[in-house]
Scaffold this motif. Structure first.
Motif, short mmCIF file in Angstrom:
data_model
loop_
_atom_site.label_atom_id
_atom_site.label_comp_id
_atom_site.label_asym_id
_atom_site.label_seq_id
_atom_site.Cartn_x
_atom_site.Cartn_y
_atom_site.Cartn_z
N ALA A 27 9.76 -23.52 9.12
CA ALA A 27 9.46 -22.78 7.89
C ALA A 27 10.20 -21.44 7.89
N ALA A 28 10.34 -20.84 9.06
CA ALA A 28 11.05 -19.55 9.16
C ALA A 28 12.52 -19.71 8.79
N THR A 29 13.13 -20.81 9.18
CA THR A 29 14.54 -21.04 8.85
C THR A 29 14.71 -21.25 7.36
N VAL A 30 13.82 -22.00 6.75
CA VAL A 30 13.88 -22.21 5.30
C VAL A 30 13.66 -20.88 4.59
N SER A 31 12.73 -20.08 5.07
CA SER A 31 12.49 -18.76 4.49
C SER A 31 13.74 -17.89 4.57
N TYR A 32 14.45 -17.96 5.69
CA TYR A 32 15.70 -17.23 5.87
C TYR A 32 16.71 -17.62 4.79
N HIS A 33 16.85 -18.92 4.56
CA HIS A 33 17.80 -19.39 3.54
C HIS A 33 17.34 -18.99 2.14
N LEU A 34 16.05 -19.07 1.89
CA LEU A 34 15.54 -18.64 0.58
C LEU A 34 15.80 -17.16 0.34
N SER A 35 15.69 -16.35 1.38
CA SER A 35 15.93 -14.93 1.20
C SER A 35 17.39 -14.66 0.84
N HIS A 36 18.32 -15.43 1.40
CA HIS A 36 19.73 -15.28 1.02
C HIS A 36 19.96 -15.70 -0.43
N LEU A 37 19.30 -16.76 -0.85
CA LEU A 37 19.44 -17.21 -2.24
C LEU A 37 18.84 -16.20 -3.21
N ASN A 66 -2.23 -18.02 -4.09
CA ASN A 66 -1.74 -17.98 -2.71
C ASN A 66 -0.36 -18.62 -2.54
N PHE A 67 0.29 -18.92 -3.64
CA PHE A 67 1.56 -19.64 -3.57
C PHE A 67 2.71 -18.80 -4.12
N ILE A 68 3.88 -19.02 -3.56
CA ILE A 68 5.10 -18.44 -4.10
C ILE A 68 5.95 -19.60 -4.58
N PHE A 69 6.31 -19.56 -5.85
CA PHE A 69 7.14 -20.61 -6.44
C PHE A 69 8.57 -20.11 -6.57
N TYR A 70 9.51 -20.97 -6.27
CA TYR A 70 10.93 -20.65 -6.39
C TYR A 70 11.54 -21.52 -7.46
N GLU A 71 12.45 -20.92 -8.24
CA GLU A 71 13.17 -21.70 -9.24
C GLU A 71 14.58 -21.14 -9.42
N LEU A 72 15.45 -21.98 -9.96
CA LEU A 72 16.85 -21.59 -10.15
C LEU A 72 16.98 -20.48 -11.18
N ASN A 73 17.93 -19.61 -10.96
CA ASN A 73 18.31 -18.60 -11.95
C ASN A 73 19.64 -19.07 -12.54
N SER A 74 19.57 -19.81 -13.61
CA SER A 74 20.77 -20.45 -14.16
C SER A 74 21.79 -19.47 -14.70
N SER A 75 21.39 -18.25 -15.04
CA SER A 75 22.36 -17.30 -15.59
C SER A 75 23.43 -16.94 -14.57
#
Length: 93
Positions: free
Chosen positions: A40-50, A63-72
Protein backbone atom coordinates in the motif's frame (compact mmCIF):
# COMPACT_ATOMS: atom_id res chain seq x y z
CA UNK A 1 3.28 21.64 -12.39
CA UNK A 2 4.92 21.91 -15.74
CA UNK A 3 5.07 19.64 -18.72
CA UNK A 4 8.32 18.05 -17.48
CA UNK A 5 6.70 16.86 -14.25
CA UNK A 6 3.70 15.53 -16.14
CA UNK A 7 5.80 13.57 -18.61
CA UNK A 8 8.04 12.28 -15.81
CA UNK A 9 4.98 11.08 -13.88
CA UNK A 10 3.55 9.15 -16.82
CA UNK A 11 6.91 7.64 -17.73
CA UNK A 12 6.54 5.05 -14.97
CA UNK A 13 4.60 1.89 -15.97
CA UNK A 14 2.89 1.52 -12.57
CA UNK A 15 1.61 5.08 -12.74
CA UNK A 16 0.30 4.49 -16.24
CA UNK A 17 -1.53 1.39 -14.97
CA UNK A 18 -3.05 3.47 -12.16
CA UNK A 19 -4.24 6.00 -14.73
CA UNK A 20 -5.75 3.15 -16.77
CA UNK A 21 -7.66 1.97 -13.70
CA UNK A 22 -8.99 5.46 -13.08
CA UNK A 23 -10.28 5.98 -16.59
CA UNK A 24 -13.33 3.91 -15.61
CA UNK A 25 -14.12 6.24 -12.72
CA UNK A 26 -12.95 7.22 -9.28
CA UNK A 27 -11.51 4.63 -6.94
CA UNK A 28 -10.29 4.50 -3.37
CA UNK A 29 -6.64 3.97 -2.55
CA UNK A 30 -7.55 0.49 -1.34
CA UNK A 31 -9.26 -0.41 -4.61
CA UNK A 32 -6.22 0.80 -6.54
CA UNK A 33 -3.85 -1.05 -4.23
CA UNK A 34 -5.79 -4.31 -4.63
CA UNK A 35 -5.08 -4.23 -8.37
CA UNK A 36 -1.32 -4.49 -7.84
CA UNK A 37 1.14 -6.88 -6.27
CA UNK A 38 2.67 -3.95 -4.39
CA UNK A 39 2.53 -2.68 -0.84
CA UNK A 40 0.00 0.00 0.00
CA UNK A 41 2.92 2.34 0.73
CA UNK A 42 4.32 1.84 -2.77
CA UNK A 43 0.95 2.56 -4.37
CA UNK A 44 0.63 5.64 -2.16
CA UNK A 45 4.07 6.77 -3.38
CA UNK A 46 2.93 6.50 -7.00
CA UNK A 47 -0.35 8.26 -6.25
CA UNK A 48 1.54 11.14 -4.67
CA UNK A 49 3.58 11.58 -7.87
CA UNK A 50 0.40 11.57 -9.95
CA UNK A 51 -1.18 14.15 -7.63
CA UNK A 52 1.93 16.32 -7.73
CA UNK A 53 1.73 16.34 -11.53
CA UNK A 54 -2.03 17.15 -11.28
CA UNK A 55 -2.88 14.01 -13.23
CA UNK A 56 -5.22 12.82 -10.49
CA UNK A 57 -7.31 14.59 -7.91
CA UNK A 58 -8.38 13.31 -4.53
CA UNK A 59 -11.64 13.75 -2.70
CA UNK A 60 -12.16 12.78 0.92
CA UNK A 61 -15.48 11.28 1.93
CA UNK A 62 -15.83 10.00 5.49
CA UNK A 63 -12.94 7.56 6.02
CA UNK A 64 -12.12 7.16 2.35
CA UNK A 65 -9.99 9.05 -0.14
CA UNK A 66 -11.17 8.76 -3.73
CA UNK A 67 -8.86 9.35 -6.68
CA UNK A 68 -9.94 10.31 -10.17
CA UNK A 69 -8.35 11.50 -13.40
CA UNK A 70 -7.82 15.18 -14.06
CA UNK A 71 -8.56 15.17 -17.78
CA UNK A 72 -7.63 18.83 -18.30
CA UNK A 73 -3.94 18.00 -17.85
CA UNK A 74 -4.18 15.31 -20.53
CA UNK A 75 -5.79 17.83 -22.86
CA UNK A 76 -2.85 20.20 -22.27
CA UNK A 77 -0.37 17.43 -23.10
CA UNK A 78 -2.26 16.54 -26.27
CA UNK A 79 -2.34 20.17 -27.41
CA UNK A 80 1.40 20.45 -26.77
CA UNK A 81 2.12 17.26 -28.74
CA UNK A 82 -0.16 18.38 -31.56
CA UNK A 83 1.70 21.69 -31.81
CA UNK A 84 5.01 19.82 -32.07
CA UNK A 85 3.80 18.11 -35.24
CA UNK A 86 2.81 21.33 -37.03
CA UNK A 87 4.84 24.09 -38.56
CA UNK A 88 4.49 27.87 -38.68
CA UNK A 89 2.79 27.93 -42.10
CA UNK A 90 0.08 25.51 -40.99
CA UNK A 91 1.02 23.07 -43.76
CA UNK A 92 1.69 19.40 -43.20
CA UNK A 93 5.18 18.11 -43.65
Amino acid sequence: MGMSETLKAISDPVRREILELLKDGRKTAGEISNSFNLTAATVSYHLSHLKKANLVTETKHKNFIFYELNSSVFEDVLVWIYKLGGNKNGKER
